[in-house]
Design a protein around this motif. Structure first.
Motif, PDB file in Angstrom:
ATOM      1  N   MET A  12       0.851  -1.162   0.000  1.00 17.66           N
ATOM      2  CA  MET A  12       0.000   0.000   0.000  1.00 17.66           C
ATOM      3  C   MET A  12       0.906   1.237   0.000  1.00 17.66           C
ATOM      4  N   SER A  13       0.630   2.159  -0.890  1.00 21.82           N
ATOM      5  CA  SER A  13       1.477   3.343  -1.005  1.00 21.82           C
ATOM      6  C   SER A  13       1.223   4.314   0.151  1.00 21.82           C
ATOM      7  N   LEU A  14       2.123   5.259   0.293  1.00 19.95           N
ATOM      8  CA  LEU A  14       2.009   6.240   1.364  1.00 19.95           C
ATOM      9  C   LEU A  14       0.753   7.091   1.196  1.00 19.95           C
ATOM     10  N   ALA A  15       0.447   7.478  -0.026  1.00 25.84           N
ATOM     11  CA  ALA A  15      -0.743   8.295  -0.278  1.00 25.84           C
ATOM     12  C   ALA A  15      -2.021   7.538   0.105  1.00 25.84           C
ATOM     13  N   GLN A  16      -2.073   6.249  -0.178  1.00 23.04           N
ATOM     14  CA  GLN A  16      -3.235   5.448   0.186  1.00 23.04           C
ATOM     15  C   GLN A  16      -3.368   5.331   1.698  1.00 23.04           C
ATOM     16  N   ARG A  17      -2.239   5.153   2.395  1.00 25.87           N
ATOM     17  CA  ARG A  17      -2.278   5.058   3.853  1.00 25.87           C
ATOM     18  C   ARG A  17      -2.722   6.366   4.487  1.00 25.87           C
ATOM     19  N   VAL A  18      -2.237   7.477   3.957  1.00 23.91           N
ATOM     20  CA  VAL A  18      -2.638   8.784   4.478  1.00 23.91           C
ATOM     21  C   VAL A  18      -4.128   9.016   4.237  1.00 23.91           C
ATOM     22  N   LEU A  19      -4.597   8.699   3.054  1.00 24.03           N
ATOM     23  CA  LEU A  19      -6.017   8.869   2.741  1.00 24.03           C
ATOM     24  C   LEU A  19      -6.882   7.987   3.636  1.00 24.03           C
ATOM     25  N   LEU A  20      -6.479   6.753   3.828  1.00 26.36           N
ATOM     26  CA  LEU A  20      -7.211   5.841   4.701  1.00 26.36           C
ATOM     27  C   LEU A  20      -7.248   6.370   6.130  1.00 26.36           C
ATOM     28  N   THR A  21      -6.131   6.902   6.601  1.00 23.63           N
ATOM     29  CA  THR A  21      -6.077   7.466   7.949  1.00 23.63           C
ATOM     30  C   THR A  21      -7.024   8.650   8.073  1.00 23.63           C
ATOM     31  N   TRP A  22      -7.011   9.540   7.108  1.00 20.32           N
ATOM     32  CA  TRP A  22      -7.890  10.699   7.147  1.00 20.32           C
ATOM     33  C   TRP A  22      -9.368  10.300   7.102  1.00 20.32           C
ATOM     34  N   ILE A  23      -9.717   9.342   6.275  1.00 21.81           N
ATOM     35  CA  ILE A  23     -11.117   8.923   6.159  1.00 21.81           C
ATOM     36  C   ILE A  23     -11.619   8.346   7.476  1.00 21.81           C
ATOM     37  N   PHE A  24     -10.853   7.443   8.075  1.00 21.83           N
ATOM     38  CA  PHE A  24     -11.296   6.828   9.326  1.00 21.83           C
ATOM     39  C   PHE A  24     -11.295   7.834  10.477  1.00 21.83           C
ATOM     40  N   THR A  25     -10.317   8.733  10.511  1.00 25.76           N
ATOM     41  CA  THR A  25     -10.276   9.746  11.564  1.00 25.76           C
ATOM     42  C   THR A  25     -11.455  10.705  11.424  1.00 25.76           C
ATOM     43  N   LEU A  26     -11.728  11.150  10.224  1.00 25.25           N
ATOM     44  CA  LEU A  26     -12.848  12.067   9.997  1.00 25.25           C
ATOM     45  C   LEU A  26     -14.183  11.406  10.334  1.00 25.25           C
ATOM     46  N   THR A  27     -14.342  10.156   9.955  1.00 23.05           N
ATOM     47  CA  THR A  27     -15.577   9.433  10.277  1.00 23.05           C
ATOM     48  C   THR A  27     -15.754   9.303  11.785  1.00 23.05           C
ATOM     49  N   PHE A  28     -14.685   8.954  12.486  1.00 24.71           N
ATOM     50  CA  PHE A  28     -14.759   8.837  13.944  1.00 24.71           C
ATOM     51  C   PHE A  28     -15.102  10.172  14.582  1.00 24.71           C
ATOM     52  N   LEU A  29     -14.440  11.250  14.144  1.00 32.07           N
ATOM     53  CA  LEU A  29     -14.694  12.554  14.747  1.00 32.07           C
ATOM     54  C   LEU A  29     -16.115  13.046  14.483  1.00 32.07           C
ATOM     55  N   ILE A  30     -16.636  12.800  13.298  1.00 32.66           N
ATOM     56  CA  ILE A  30     -18.022  13.185  12.999  1.00 32.66           C
ATOM     57  C   ILE A  30     -18.991  12.410  13.891  1.00 32.66           C
ATOM     58  N   MET A  31     -18.769  11.097  14.015  1.00 37.05           N
ATOM     59  CA  MET A  31     -19.653  10.289  14.864  1.00 37.05           C
ATOM     60  C   MET A  31     -19.545  10.707  16.334  1.00 37.05           C
ATOM     61  N   LEU A  32     -18.331  11.039  16.780  1.00 34.32           N
ATOM     62  CA  LEU A  32     -18.120  11.470  18.166  1.00 34.32           C
ATOM     63  C   LEU A  32     -18.829  12.795  18.447  1.00 34.32           C
ATOM     64  N   VAL A  33     -18.723  13.749  17.530  1.00 39.37           N
ATOM     65  CA  VAL A  33     -19.387  15.040  17.706  1.00 39.37           C
ATOM     66  C   VAL A  33     -20.905  14.871  17.714  1.00 39.37           C
ATOM     67  N   LEU A  34     -21.415  14.041  16.838  1.00 42.27           N
ATOM     68  CA  LEU A  34     -22.861  13.802  16.827  1.00 42.27           C
ATOM     69  C   LEU A  34     -23.335  13.174  18.137  1.00 42.27           C
ATOM     70  N   LYS A  35     -22.561  12.259  18.667  1.00 38.34           N
ATOM     71  CA  LYS A  35     -22.924  11.604  19.937  1.00 38.34           C
ATOM     72  C   LYS A  35     -22.847  12.604  21.099  1.00 38.34           C
ATOM     73  N   LEU A  36     -21.765  13.382  21.163  1.00 40.51           N
ATOM     74  CA  LEU A  36     -21.608  14.331  22.261  1.00 40.51           C
ATOM     75  C   LEU A  36     -22.605  15.479  22.179  1.00 40.51           C
ATOM     76  N   ASP A  37     -23.039  15.814  20.974  1.00 38.01           N
ATOM     77  CA  ASP A  37     -24.021  16.877  20.793  1.00 38.01           C
ATOM     78  C   ASP A  37     -25.446  16.399  21.065  1.00 38.01           C
ATOM     79  N   GLY A  38     -25.627  15.096  21.180  1.00 39.71           N
ATOM     80  CA  GLY A  38     -26.940  14.533  21.469  1.00 39.71           C
ATOM     81  C   GLY A  38     -27.815  14.342  20.241  1.00 39.71           C
ATOM     82  N   LYS A  39     -27.258  14.465  19.062  1.00 40.85           N
ATOM     83  CA  LYS A  39     -28.028  14.279  17.821  1.00 40.85           C
ATOM     84  C   LYS A  39     -28.345  12.811  17.555  1.00 40.85           C
ATOM     85  N   VAL A  40     -27.454  11.934  17.980  1.00 41.39           N
ATOM     86  CA  VAL A  40     -27.674  10.492  17.809  1.00 41.39           C
ATOM     87  C   VAL A  40     -27.556   9.829  19.179  1.00 41.39           C
TER      88      VAL A  40
END
Length: 133
Positions: free
Chosen positions: A1-29
């Motif tokens: 797996m190339s470096l660009a793919q690893r960076v993109l994968l890291t960003w996607i999973f981090t962004l997904t986690f942070l969005i879900m965390l904010v929604l949970k802490l905000d009480g939306k879900v």
């Protein structure tokens, strides 16, 4: 797996986690905390699988063990740190879901061990000439 793919994968999973965390802490879900941490565990599972494949490749015949002993120690530390992170995330989710009444101090012990080990490894990498003396 190339470096660009690893960076993109890291960003996607981090962004997904942070969005879900904010929604949970905000009480939306009102999702389970284990579901909120799912992107972290999927990402860690992928990293763990890649690390295990790399470690098993060192055990195959024809591999010269002299030039890779330091790398194997480093990979063993990476494996241990990933397991410590997994232990921290699982106990944190169990506490947040009120499945257990563990003190927060005990929940953070795997995280502290991982951070302490990371500081030691950083010290060895910054001052490589001092450890041989």
């Amino acid at each position: 797996m190339s470096l660009a793919q690893r960076v993109l994968l890291t960003w996607i999973f981090t962004l997904t986690f942070l969005i879900m965390l904010v929604l949970k802490l905000d009480g939306k879900v009102h999702w389970n905390w284990f579901l909120i941490f799912l992107p972290v565990w999927i990402f860690d599972g992928i990293l763990l699988l890649m690390l295990l494949v790399k470690m098993v490749a060192r055990c195959k015949p024809g591999h010269d063990p002299r030039n890779g002993s330091q790398d194997l120690k480093k990979e063993a530390w990476y494996l241990a740190s990933m397991l410590l992170k997994l232990g921290f995330c699982l106990t944190l989710c169990a506490r947040l879901e009120k499945l257990t009444h563990i003190k927060l101090t005990f929940v953070c012990i795997p995280l502290w061990c991982m951070l302490l080990g990371s500081m030691v490894e950083l010290g060895y990498n910054i001052f490589p000439d001092r450890r041989e003396a």
